[in-house]
Structures are given as C-alpha cells and as structure tokens.
Design a protein around this motif. Structure first.
Motif, PDB file in Angstrom:
ATOM      1  N   GLU A   2     -21.161 -15.569  11.409  1.00 24.73           N
ATOM      2  CA  GLU A   2     -20.103 -14.791  10.879  1.00 24.73           C
ATOM      3  C   GLU A   2     -19.467 -16.243  10.784  1.00 24.73           C
ATOM      4  O   GLU A   2     -18.173 -16.165  10.340  1.00 24.73           O
ATOM      5  CB  GLU A   2     -19.638 -13.211  10.738  1.00 24.73           C
ATOM      6  N   GLY A   3     -18.822 -16.731  12.125  1.00 23.51           N
ATOM      7  CA  GLY A   3     -18.431 -17.760  12.951  1.00 23.51           C
ATOM      8  C   GLY A   3     -18.947 -19.433  12.875  1.00 23.51           C
ATOM      9  O   GLY A   3     -18.145 -19.894  13.683  1.00 23.51           O
ATOM     10  N   THR A   4     -20.210 -19.424  11.904  1.00 26.70           N
ATOM     11  CA  THR A   4     -20.809 -20.035  11.889  1.00 26.70           C
ATOM     12  C   THR A   4     -20.269 -21.334  13.176  1.00 26.70           C
ATOM     13  O   THR A   4     -20.699 -22.339  13.236  1.00 26.70           O
ATOM     14  CB  THR A   4     -20.057 -21.656  11.470  1.00 26.70           C
ATOM     15  N   PRO A  15     -11.362 -21.504  10.995  1.00 25.15           N
ATOM     16  CA  PRO A  15     -11.453 -22.528   9.507  1.00 25.15           C
ATOM     17  C   PRO A  15     -12.736 -22.300  10.175  1.00 25.15           C
ATOM     18  O   PRO A  15     -13.726 -22.672   8.798  1.00 25.15           O
ATOM     19  CB  PRO A  15     -11.538 -23.778   9.670  1.00 25.15           C
ATOM     20  N   ASN A  16     -13.679 -21.563  10.839  1.00 24.03           N
ATOM     21  CA  ASN A  16     -14.815 -20.771  11.087  1.00 24.03           C
ATOM     22  C   ASN A  16     -15.494 -20.349  10.339  1.00 24.03           C
ATOM     23  O   ASN A  16     -16.951 -19.687  10.005  1.00 24.03           O
ATOM     24  CB  ASN A  16     -15.685 -21.708  12.900  1.00 24.03           C
ATOM     25  N   VAL A  17     -14.490 -19.291  10.221  1.00 21.12           N
ATOM     26  CA  VAL A  17     -14.857 -18.040   9.962  1.00 21.12           C
ATOM     27  C   VAL A  17     -15.549 -17.703   8.475  1.00 21.12           C
ATOM     28  O   VAL A  17     -15.022 -18.653   7.477  1.00 21.12           O
ATOM     29  CB  VAL A  17     -13.609 -17.086  10.227  1.00 21.12           C
ATOM     30  N   LYS A  46     -14.900  -7.001   2.988  1.00 23.08           N
ATOM     31  CA  LYS A  46     -13.537  -5.877   3.497  1.00 23.08           C
ATOM     32  C   LYS A  46     -13.428  -5.701   5.260  1.00 23.08           C
ATOM     33  O   LYS A  46     -12.524  -5.684   5.568  1.00 23.08           O
ATOM     34  CB  LYS A  46     -12.856  -5.574   2.430  1.00 23.08           C
ATOM     35  N   LYS A  47     -14.726  -4.436   5.860  1.00 25.18           N
ATOM     36  CA  LYS A  47     -14.332  -4.149   6.482  1.00 25.18           C
ATOM     37  C   LYS A  47     -14.312  -5.027   7.653  1.00 25.18           C
ATOM     38  O   LYS A  47     -13.952  -5.320   9.017  1.00 25.18           O
ATOM     39  CB  LYS A  47     -15.179  -3.132   6.943  1.00 25.18           C
ATOM     40  N   THR A  48     -15.534  -6.594   7.160  1.00 29.69           N
ATOM     41  CA  THR A  48     -15.906  -7.228   8.502  1.00 29.69           C
ATOM     42  C   THR A  48     -14.187  -8.158   8.409  1.00 29.69           C
ATOM     43  O   THR A  48     -13.527  -8.573   9.976  1.00 29.69           O
ATOM     44  CB  THR A  48     -16.968  -8.180   8.565  1.00 29.69           C
ATOM     45  N   ILE A  49     -13.911  -8.470   8.016  1.00 26.87           N
ATOM     46  CA  ILE A  49     -13.070  -9.521   7.230  1.00 26.87           C
ATOM     47  C   ILE A  49     -11.440  -9.193   6.988  1.00 26.87           C
ATOM     48  O   ILE A  49     -11.255  -8.672   5.861  1.00 26.87           O
ATOM     49  CB  ILE A  49     -12.420 -10.907   6.384  1.00 26.87           C
ATOM     50  N   VAL A  50      -9.576  -8.999   8.314  1.00 27.82           N
ATOM     51  CA  VAL A  50      -8.684  -8.209   7.655  1.00 27.82           C
ATOM     52  C   VAL A  50      -7.749  -9.248   8.322  1.00 27.82           C
ATOM     53  O   VAL A  50      -7.637 -10.140   9.241  1.00 27.82           O
ATOM     54  CB  VAL A  50      -9.778  -6.773   8.804  1.00 27.82           C
TER      55      VAL A  50
END
Length: 434
Positions: free
Chosen positions: A236-238, A287-289, A301-305
């Motif tokens: 998820e963070g490349t 910027p890697n997210v 939505k739960k993972t990226i807040v």
C-alpha cells in the motif's frame, strides 16, 4: 502470470507504453486463487508461459479477451502514454485477512518510490542488482527492477532464490547489492562454517518484508563481510517507507528512519499521536501512498484517513526517529489484560543456540483470554530440548510473556513471498488442540 524472466519486464514496460496497467499473478496460485485476482482486477489479457495448462484461468477472462499465442505485429508507432495519474500496477495483498485486495498504484506512486529508493540506497549507473525475490511482489518489481533500471544500472534475474547456487552466482556475476527476506538471510547464515564465498563485490543486502532479529543482522555481517540494511514497507506504500541510513547510524533491530519525502507517526486506537517510545499503530504519509483498493471504497476509507496510510502494524519510534516494528495490530496477544508483542518473544527464541527461526501466535484461553504459543525450527544438524528452550526464555522474558507451549517442527510454513504463514500455524494449533 510469468515466473521470474526477462519477458515479465518487457511485458510490463510494453503495457505502460500503451497506457495499460498490469497485475502480476503468482504462477503457483491455484485456479481458484488466480481467477479471483483476474476477475477482481478486470484483466483483459493473460500472459503466461507457452505450453502451461491455464485453461481454467483463461476461461475466467472476459469473452473479448485475446486467447491463444501472441503474434508479432507492426511496431507500435504512437507516442508512449504519459499520464502520472494513470493506473500502473495492481498488486494483490497476501490475503491474511480474507480474500486478497488489489492495491492500486499509479505512475506517480512508482516514480516517487523509485526516486526515493535511488537516493536512500545510493544507486548509481555502476551498480548491479541480483534479483532473487519473486516478480509478482512489489519488492521485486520496485526495489530490484525499477530502481536500478531508472538509475541506468544493471539487473540480473534469477528464477528464484537457490541456496545451492546463490553464492556461486555472486562470485560469477559480481553484483553490488540484492534484496531478500529474513528467511533467506537466516538460511545463508546457517550454511556450514567451511562455506566462505568471495562476496567482496556486494556493498550491502537489503532486508525487508518481515522483521529480522538484531542477532541475525550482526551475525551475518560479521560472517560475510557486508552489511544487511533493514527497511520497512508494504504494498500500500509502493514497497518501502523506512530504511536504516547508509551514511549514518544503522540500529540493528530497527527498520530505520523515513525515506526522504515520507513521514511516519505512531497513534493509539483513537488516532491520538503518541510520544517517542510508546507503542501503537504505524501510519505513513507521502507520495508513495496507494490510490486505494480496487473496487473497495469503504476499505480504502478505513485505510487512508486524512492522507495517512494506516498500516495495521504495531511499532514505536525512538528519540532519534528510528522505527521498530513489534508485530501486527491483529497479531497482538492480550493475556490477562497485558499486551504481548510476538516479535519480542520471537527474537528471544531465535537467539537460542541452533534455532533458525521462530514464530509466535496467540491461542484462546478460558480465563486469561489468550496465551502465547510458539513454533521453532532448528538449523540443519542442530537440535535442542523443550527444557532448554523454556530455560532460555525464562532468562529473557518476564513470566507472562513466556510461551505456554513450544512446538519444534522441521520448518515453518511460508507464504509465496517468503513470510512465515501464521494463518497456517493457527490452523496447525487448532488441529493439535482438538
């Protein structure tokens, strides 16, 4: 759906030139697993090794998909696609919490990660990467292919890691670095003492995908003469978010400091930032997210807040800004109200004489809620007793952290990326306890 081979890289760049995205599929997946990935991603073309029976897989593709052997056509004459926001990679997670989810990475994610990696890993055009990790994983693609190629340097692709030929490859090919997982380094470190390869070409080895013990890192460098640089990251963070600095203090047992351009934070269950030294969930921003999970807006939505990626990993940051990972949020064991982090116990067990690797899980208990169960595998030619292991733990762990049971097995189960498969260990425990 290719094994490690140059055609994988060619097909990837060809797809991107056209403006298409790719999803790498582990060739060892069952038909059911591969069909989930292809149908969930909406794949339109499956690229596989000629002669491999993949009829079940191909039938899962849309009716309009190309079927049969790809033929050479006219050279592509259009300008290469150039859209930083376009989807580039769909990386499927290992599925430790249900069916695998597709992580959407765009070209901006990949370019940012490759740039950060070149700087942090000090990759130059004179470098030579030896690829031994699978290309269906983000680490293999980003750390071992895109990062060195974007620096103008060289990559040699091996089909897989082979302990019988690894150091012969190093002596013949003279790579300057490679990336691997702790299990590979543990196996290399357990080779007979008479194995003394010429590893002078190697500047370092990257260690990631799972936490490694401080003892393994220091013992390996002492034996082979090149350092293991531990980092941390997730699909998820490349690929990567922290790394031990090359020109600075490398703290064994930590996963280092954030890549330039990224931030990390530790929060409690309510999302409140915690002070240095406190343990909580690791958050990543940069910027890697990822863009999100394909077709799963609620999960995204739960993972990226508020722009922060909630990793689900438990960690702490020391006063110097170095991150330590202590386990997964869902792997934390709560015994009689006390929080227990598996990695602390695993590190204690792997420090026992002859132990190759160890894994700890929590098991239900009527009065305590959960108890600690450990699995241990010894190096070839080594053995020990349960009494010795229990005595070893008693000298290093307070009573409530000690395993209620230790099981010695031939080898610990691994998933396709080489991480210890704790889901299988839990299944083994359930079968043993019924």
């Amino acid at each position: 759906m290719l094994p490690n081979q140059v055609e994988f890289v060619v097909a990837m760049f060809a797809a991107w030139r056209l403006g298409a995205a790719i999803t790498p599929i582990n060739p060892a997946l069952t038909a059911t697993e591969a069909i989930h990935q292809m149908s969930d991603s909406g794949a339109k073309l499956l690229i596989n090794v000629s002669g491999v029976a993949v009829i079940d897989h191909v039938q899962a593709l849309p009716a309009a998909a190309l079927n049969g052997e790809v033929q050479y056509g006219a050279k592509y004459a259009a300008q290469p696609a150039d859209d930083a926001a376009a989807l580039a990679l769909l990386i499927y997670t290992s599925g430790t919490t249900g069916l695998p989810k597709g992580v959407m990475l765009d070209h901006a994610n990949i370019e940012a990660m490759a740039d950060m990696s070149r700087q942090a890993m000090q990759i130059a055009s004179t470098d030579h990467c030896l690829l031994v990790l699978p290309l269906f994983h983000v680490n293999g693609i980003v750390a071992s292919i895109l990062t060195p190629l974007s620096a103008g340097s060289r990559v040699t692709i091996r089909t897989r890691f082979d302990i019988e030929t690894f150091f012969a490859d190093v002596e013949q090919l003279r790579p300057t670095y490679f990336s691997a997982v702790p299990t590979i380094y543990a196996l290399l470190n357990a080779l007979p003492e008479q194995v003394k390869p010429d590893a002078s070409s190697l500047r370092y080895g990257i260690c990631g995908a799972a936490p490694a013990s401080a003892e393994l890192l220091t013992s390996f460098e002492s034996r082979y003469g090149f350092p293991l640089v531990e980092g941390y990251g997730l699909s998820e963070g490349t690929c990567a978010s922290t790394i031990n600095p090359f020109n600075g203090v490398r703290k064994a047992g930590t996963v280092g400091v954030p890549f330039q351009g990224q931030r990390i934070a530790i929060v409690d269950a309510s999302g409140r930032r915690l002070a240095p030294g406190a343990t909580g969930e690791v958050l990543v921003q940069g910027p890697n997210v990822m863009r999100g999970y394909v077709g799963k807006p609620e999960e995204t939505k739960k993972t990226i807040v508020d722009g922060w990626l909630h990793t689900g990993d438990l960690g702490r940051i020391d006063a110097d800004g170095y991150l330590s990972i202590v386990g997964r949020l869902k792997e934390m064991i709560i015994r009689g109200g006390e929080n227990i982090y598996p990695k602390e116990i695993e590190d204690a067990l792997t420090a026992a004489p002859g132990v190759l690797e160890a894994a700890v899980i929590g098991a239900p208990h009527e009065t305590l809620g959960e108890i600690v169960i450990a699995y241990v595998a010894y190096r070839a030619g080594h053995a020990g007793t349960l009494a010795e292991l229990n005595e070893h733990c008693a000298a290093r762990l307070t009573r409530y952290k000690r395993p209620a049971a230790i099981h010695v097995i031939g080898s610990l189960p691994k998933n396709a990326v080489g991480k210890i498969d704790k889901l299988k260990l839990r299944t083994m425990w359930e079968q043993q306890s019924t």
